[in-house]
Write an enzyme that holds these catalytic residues in place. Structure first.
Site, PDB file in Angstrom:
ATOM      1  N   CYS A 194       0.343  -7.981  11.885  1.00  0.00           N
ATOM      2  CA  CYS A 194       0.496  -8.119  13.108  1.00  0.00           C
ATOM      3  C   CYS A 194       0.057  -9.313  13.842  1.00  0.00           C
ATOM      4  O   CYS A 194      -0.323  -9.222  14.741  1.00  0.00           O
ATOM      5  CB  CYS A 194       0.340  -6.503  13.917  1.00  0.00           C
ATOM      6  N   LYS A 221      -9.735  -2.530   1.229  1.00  0.00           N
ATOM      7  CA  LYS A 221      -9.282  -1.428   2.035  1.00  0.00           C
ATOM      8  C   LYS A 221     -10.128  -0.001   1.467  1.00  0.00           C
ATOM      9  O   LYS A 221     -10.585   0.582   2.292  1.00  0.00           O
ATOM     10  CB  LYS A 221      -7.754  -1.100   1.834  1.00  0.00           C
ATOM     11  N   SER A 247      -1.810  -3.799  10.142  1.00  0.00           N
ATOM     12  CA  SER A 247      -1.321  -4.820   9.186  1.00  0.00           C
ATOM     13  C   SER A 247      -0.062  -5.468   9.611  1.00  0.00           C
ATOM     14  O   SER A 247       0.979  -4.888  10.104  1.00  0.00           O
ATOM     15  CB  SER A 247      -1.028  -3.917   7.814  1.00  0.00           C
ATOM     16  N   ARG A 291       0.904  -1.010   0.005  1.00  0.00           N
ATOM     17  CA  ARG A 291      -0.066   0.005   0.010  1.00  0.00           C
ATOM     18  C   ARG A 291       0.759   1.272  -0.108  1.00  0.00           C
ATOM     19  O   ARG A 291       1.920   1.389   0.478  1.00  0.00           O
ATOM     20  CB  ARG A 291      -1.061  -0.008   1.245  1.00  0.00           C
ATOM     21  N   ARG A 345       2.093 -12.334  -0.745  1.00  0.00           N
ATOM     22  CA  ARG A 345       0.795 -12.656  -0.283  1.00  0.00           C
ATOM     23  C   ARG A 345       0.129 -13.750  -1.027  1.00  0.00           C
ATOM     24  O   ARG A 345       0.549 -14.274  -2.087  1.00  0.00           O
ATOM     25  CB  ARG A 345      -0.112 -11.448  -0.889  1.00  0.00           C
TER      26      ARG A 345
END
Ligand code: OXD
Ligand code: MN
Length: 595
Positions: free
Chosen positions: A264, A220, A262, A83, A380
């Site tokens: 975590c 998002k 994010s 991002r 990802r």
């Protein structure tokens, strides 16, 4: 007919009620000049055709069919891996409505800047129209959107991450409203990249990136930035939270929503497998969602939550048999991997995986440790939630699940204990507003820098944080049966720089304590900053904690907290008079007790 050649609204759909959508699609086509328009139906044939097309043009690389059937690797542009918060804007008429927490531009300037980028950008490309629903298709809490994009990779990911296609289009037709998201990968040039939000128009324009958080607009952009604005107007909450169900040996399930920044550990907690002894006794964790939670009060005064997403866009590095066996089991087939490394026999590989050796890194180069990790730290996997062994059938429940506890947490190497409980809702909102965490690779910029990240929403709140805090406080009204609020820190470090708490499955011990508190079964140690567990009430059987760990994980450092509260006062001060008075009073009440 070629599954990708449709250029009109699918037959059987009433054009008249979809006129607004049709007009918008025509307007976008006139601006962007695509060679073809494809309306996505979300079906299997369409998905297969898209995948075949992306395999042919190199967008996707087939992974080992024996070990990972129907799974693909996508290598993004090396400058497009996360991002971009500095290029993300909230465009409101009044700058103050976006708040100091957002980059702002006027809607007129925002549209002008974006439309200049979009002009003619889809020449030679296909424009895909993706109707999607965030949340179970029949849920009153769900909301629909339409994303227009020129990226087949985005379409394939949206199909996994949302309820996309014909059913969503039918709901849009019924409701007559939807969020408009326009996306183009443009030239993938970081200098021509912006993610803009127009909350007053329920619209998004994103240009120049194919990365998930910038390009899968349902996630998002819609489900957090636009939805947070909608939620404020409509009396609900759109939050950056996982949702899990904790089932005890008596078969009773409590649902917990937890906000961590994010990267975590939201995915790991949402899919937790209880430690051996707990499993034997019959404890189980059910996954509802790993990233986003929409909640609203039900008729009984409790908060009910849905996961608006249908899939997981999880961080690959660190995912292992130890950290997250459920995630690992989910991604053995029908998965899109982005920016991971590969082994000699073409299996996906990332740092932290228990087996295999990389031969190619995420950029497709021969793997050489001198070039950095094999998998990008923000690489990802995209996978359907239905593939997760712990996925709860309740995740499809239109009414959502009742939330018993809300948990806030961050990466804090010092000061913050393993767990504490807020004394009431107002204090809990302050605990959320005060959240701090070290930055991670999920966004571009320095990693490991401490910043305030209220409710883990710093990058995602679509309006002024001061108004957001007020909105949170507004849920405390007569008749409300609000969840208890807790704060956790799995990341406390010892003097040697090592983590003091084992984390992962052992986090269940902390969740168990929370539910005991929810049920009023145990008392706790009151401190000015919240209630700490008594040693005898948190089950530490089978884990070996040093004296330092016990002191730091369960202790209260008055001087450290005094400094923390002084910095919190400064932070709330950034919002001036707009910050809710009740929150300032709460901060002062605790600061006075700390003196
Ligand atoms: C995510 C993020 O991808 O928070 O979920 O960045
Ligand atoms: Mn997230």
């Amino acid at each position: 007919m070629n599954a990708l050649s449709k250029d009109v609204i699918p037959s059987g759909t009433k054009r008249s009620s979809l006129a607004a959508l049709n007009d918008w699609v025509a307007e976008v086509a006139a601006l962007t000049q695509p060679d073809a328009i494809h309306w996505c139906d979300g079906g299997d044939a369409e998905y297969a055709a898209l995948i075949a097309q992306m395999q042919a043009d190199g967008t996707l690389i087939k992974l080992n069919e024996q070990t990972h059937p129907n799974s693909w690797l996508h290598r993004s542009h090396p400058d497009d891996v996360a991002r971009v918060e500095h290029l993300t804007f909230v465009c409101t008429t009044d700058k103050e409505d976006a708040g100091p927490n957002n980059h702002w531009m006027s809607p007129a300037d925002g549209h002008k800047q974006m439309d200049e980028l979009f002009a003619g950008c889809m020449r030679g490309r296909t424009m895909y129209v993706i109707p999607y629903c965030m949340g179970p298709i029949d849920s009153p809490l769900a909301r629909c959107g339409v994303e227009i994009t020129d990226s087949a990779y985005v379409v394939a990911n949206m199909r996994i991450m949302t309820r996309m296609g014909a059913a969503a289009l039918a709901r849009i037709e019924r409701e007559g409203s939807f969020v408009k998201g326009l996306h183009s990968i443009g030239e993938l040039d970081p200098n021509r990249r912006y993610i803009m939000h127009f909350p007053e128009e329920l619209a998004i324009k994103s240009y120049g990136s194919g990365y998930g958080g910038n390009a899968l607009l349902g996630k998002k952009c819609h489900a957090l930035r636009i939805a947070s604005h909608q939620a404020r107007n409509e009396g609900w909450l759109a939050e950056h939270m996982l949702i899990l169900g904790l089932e005890n040996p008596q078969g009773e399930t409590h649902y917990i929503a937890a906000a961590f920044p994010s990267a975590c550990g939201k995915t790991n907690l949402a899919m937790l497998i209880p430690p051996e002894g707990y499993r034997r006794d019959g404890w189980k964790v059910w996954t509802i969602g790993d990233d986003i939670c929409w909640m609203r009060p039900g008729a009984d005064g409790r908060l009910y939550a849905i996961n608006p997403e249908a899939g997981f866009f999880g961080v690959a590095p660190g995912t292992s048999e130890k950290s997250n066996p459920n995630a690992l089991a989910s991604i053995q087939h029908d998965t899109i991997f982005t920016n991971v490394g590969v082994t000699a026999d073409n299996q996906p590989w990332w740092e932290g995986l228990d087996h295999g050796t990389p031969v190619k890194d995420w950029q497709g180069r021969d793997y050489a440790p001198g070039n950095g990790p094999a998998a990008h730290p923000n690489s990802r996997f995209t996978v359907s939630a239905k593939q997760c062994p712990s996925y709860s059938p309740k995740a499809e429940d239109a009414q959502g699940v009742p939330i018993s506890a809300i948990v806030f947490g961050g990466r804090r190497a010092s000061l913050v204990p393993l767990v504490f409980e807020a004394r009431d809702w107002t204090h809990g909102v302050l605990v959320g507003a005060a959240m701090g965490s070290e930055t991670t690779a999920a966004a571009t910029g320095a990693v490991g820098v401490m910043r305030r990240d209220p409710m883990a929403m710093k990058p995602f709140c679509g309006y002024n944080f001061a108004d957001y805090f007020s909105h949170w406080l507004s849920f405390d009204k007569p008749g409300a049966k609000l969840p208890k609020i807790f704060h956790v820190n799995w990341f406390r470090k010892g003097d040697d720089g090592k983590f003091l708490w084992p984390g992962f499955g052992d986090n269940l011990r902390v969740l168990e304590w929370m539910i005991k508190r929810v049920k009023g079964e145990v008392d706790a140690i009151d401190t000015p900053v919240g209630a700490l567990p008594k040693a005898e009430h948190i089950n530490l059987d089978g884990i070996d904690l040093s004296d330092e760990a016990r002191t730091k994980l369960f202790g209260f450092d008055r001087n450290g907290w005094r400094a923390e509260f002084a910095s919190l006062e400064e932070f709330l001060g950034e919002f001036g008079d707009r910050a809710p008075h009740a929150l300032k009073v709460e901060q002062q009440r605790i600061a006075a007790q700390l003196d």
